[in-house]
Design an enzyme around this catalytic site. Sequence first.
Site, PDB file in Angstrom:
ATOM      1  N   SER A 192       1.991   8.125  -7.315  1.00 24.10           N
ATOM      2  CA  SER A 192       2.389   6.839  -7.899  1.00 24.10           C
ATOM      3  C   SER A 192       1.357   5.802  -7.500  1.00 24.10           C
ATOM      4  CB  SER A 192       3.743   6.409  -7.336  1.00 24.10           C
ATOM      5  OG  SER A 192       3.592   5.894  -6.024  1.00 24.10           O
ATOM      6  N   ASP A 193       1.387   4.633  -8.118  1.00 26.39           N
ATOM      7  CA  ASP A 193       0.570   3.549  -7.585  1.00 26.39           C
ATOM      8  C   ASP A 193       1.350   2.900  -6.437  1.00 26.39           C
ATOM      9  OD1 ASP A 193      -1.453   1.783  -7.092  1.00 26.39           O
ATOM     10  OD2 ASP A 193      -1.740   1.192  -9.165  1.00 26.39           O
ATOM     11  N   TRP A 194       0.672   2.010  -5.770  1.00 25.23           N
ATOM     12  CA  TRP A 194       1.164   1.384  -4.527  1.00 25.23           C
ATOM     13  C   TRP A 194       2.522   0.718  -4.743  1.00 25.23           C
ATOM     14  CZ3 TRP A 194      -1.912   0.752   0.081  1.00 25.23           C
ATOM     15  CH2 TRP A 194      -1.363  -0.117   1.025  1.00 25.23           C
TER      16      TRP A 194
ATOM     17  N   ALA B  17       4.899   1.413  -6.427  1.00 27.88           N
ATOM     18  CA  ALA B  17       5.329   1.348  -7.836  1.00 27.88           C
ATOM     19  C   ALA B  17       6.709   1.962  -8.038  1.00 27.88           C
ATOM     20  CB  ALA B  17       4.314   2.051  -8.724  1.00 27.88           C
TER      21      ALA B  17
END
Length: 738
Positions: free
Chosen positions: A292-294, A296
């Site tokens: 995932s992104d940070w 997210a």
Amino acid sequence: MKKPLIFLTGILLLAGLSSLKKGYKTPLYKDEHAPIKQRVEDLLKRMTLDEKMMQLSQYTFGLNDNPNNIEREKSTLDPRVGSLIYFGNDPILRNEIQKRAIEETRLGIPILFGFDIIHGCKTLFPIPLATGCSFDTALARKACEIAARESYLSGINWTFSPMINIARDPRWGRISEGYGEDPYTTSMFAIASVKGYQGNKNIIDSLHIAATLKHYIAYGLSEGGRDYTYTDVSRQALWETYLPAFKAGVDAGAKTVMSSFNDISGTPATINKYLLTDVLKNDWGFKGFVVSDWDAIAQLMAQGVAKDSMACAQKALMAGTDMDMLDGIYEQNLKELLKEHRVTMQRMDDAVRRILTVKFQLGLFDHPYTPVIPASQRYLQPHARTIASKLAAESMVLLKNKKNILPISSSVKSIAVIGPMVKDSFDLMGAWRGRADVKDVESIYTALQEEFNGKISLHYAKGCDFDSKDKSDFDSAIQAAKISDEVILFLGEKNGWSGENASRSNISLPKVQEDLIKAIKEKTGKPVILVLNNGRPLALANIEPDVNAILEAWQPGTLGASAIAGILSGRINPSGKLDVTFPLTTGQIPVFYDMRQSARPQSGIYQDLGTNDPMYWFGYGLTYTTYHFGKVKLSATSIKKKQQLIATVHVTNTGTRDGEETVLWYISHPEATISRPQKELKHFQKLGIKAGQTVTYKFVINPKAVLAYPNDKGESILEAGDYYLMVGNQKLRFELRN
Ligand code: NOJ
């Protein structure tokens, strides 16, 4: 006395034999020679639920210097963690943490250390938006190879790069991190980057690292260019514009993909099962893992699709997000979710399996520690410097050169060098600076001094700051201009004005910079050369008439200043072409070369602009020599779908300087079931051409690969009919038959 000893030995021997029988020998997953698939399955069988949850979790280690992603430094680290973002470049420290994972945990699973190496580690290359303008994918690949080596030797085994989001809104700061507006160009650089980072065959036993294709997907469409916002994107646009570069990167073997922050037409990327599982994993056969992104996963609550962290974890995991970057939501919730049958063990195992597979492929189980060599041998090696310097030079784009004022003529004896970054090289580095040090980046002033070596006197004034109301230094700038033959203004953007969370509502130069240009022009009448360092296309209509030349030098990295000086002096012949369109004004956005045709092409023009043309189109760029394009030859004017068409063109360097010319080949398909863009780039080739020399460029048109287009389900459509091939200012018709 001997008997008890024999007895004891016997017992030990028997115990040994029986432990072998019970499976106390070296576990299969530790057997370096066993196939990876078997090792993964063996390890998976031995893991507890907690151990699995930890593999799906990523935290940080070291001093985090990213202002958008601040996290507490973890003093107590659970060494069973799957991955760490390593904010450091000390292999010894990294090895100490790894040692805890190997020696203090039950199964000794190594940690995967990742970091954002976006355009170089210690040796900084130009920002990706600049690199795209080189149209030199072989060179870009070498740059990524060097970045991989420097990262690997710093203890980093995984980079969150390449960023391959197509971006058509230069207000969006992250446009600097990608390769511009075109799906084909971005695809070619995606392949080059993946191969550069990961190496050709096996990552093991080499100085390579795993790549990440990010951000999956359509993040560049963030509303109004504001970061992290909603994206309204049709399936048609996904398939023809946003997905191709990711498909190219997956086919090139990328080990990981990062899902993006954005909500895609109501389903955020992090929980988009269609994109993550159906398309990426099932249709494309992607075997790596999705991170995932940070934060997210937690942000799904803000995006209005999950009411609590349990729902976040459930939706993200079941949609196909394998690793949780930072927010701890998997670790906190998966046990409970399993108990409640809201997630399946099968999906969890699939995610763990994918992560372990990448770790095995990286060789981390067999060689968990980074070799420690002196920093002086790790970074900024001569080869790295050569490539950084060449790439910087090739990425710069000469946008204007009235009366061939550049290169600087031998009659020029003095130059005023003015601007906020002349003596401060920090802003030449660009966003995401890896582990680079400003002290390693040569300043423009020093580079000019070296280049002109006393033959031209330089009169320096700062003139103004990047953005301020203070004009107190205008007078000294005007003075410097008055006593000089020519003026070079170095203007543009600060590092922090592009990159993540760095959108601008107005992409002109700040008013104080525009006023400085005008003041110098009006008060001195001296010829003005404008050199720009910036991380996005700028709207230059206000000041373009006031300057004689414009060199777009971008944020060119460690060796960028000497490349600028080389182009100004003529030592280097500029060869870059824009990978992104420069609008006339901010209000003209979006404007990009492969737009659809309007219903009334002659109308719908902005009344205040009088044109729908931008300032500079994608593909534009000048050089110090001249090229003559011969007549394009086609091997046939009509072909069947299974046949190939070969196009060739001879290009002659008719000037007096050697050069490098990129030929861009476009296709248009004016009558299609689903309307097509006015033209689409399908091939490019960059070749060196010596003065007076003629070289041949070739484009092999394989209809299935070049002329087919996707529908909104991703199915490929190849239609018979008329097509046009466009190169330079030539346009040739050909026919495709059934
Ligand atoms: C957030 C950014 O969107 C992403 O590009 C980056 O890789 C991660 N933070 C980690 O720093």
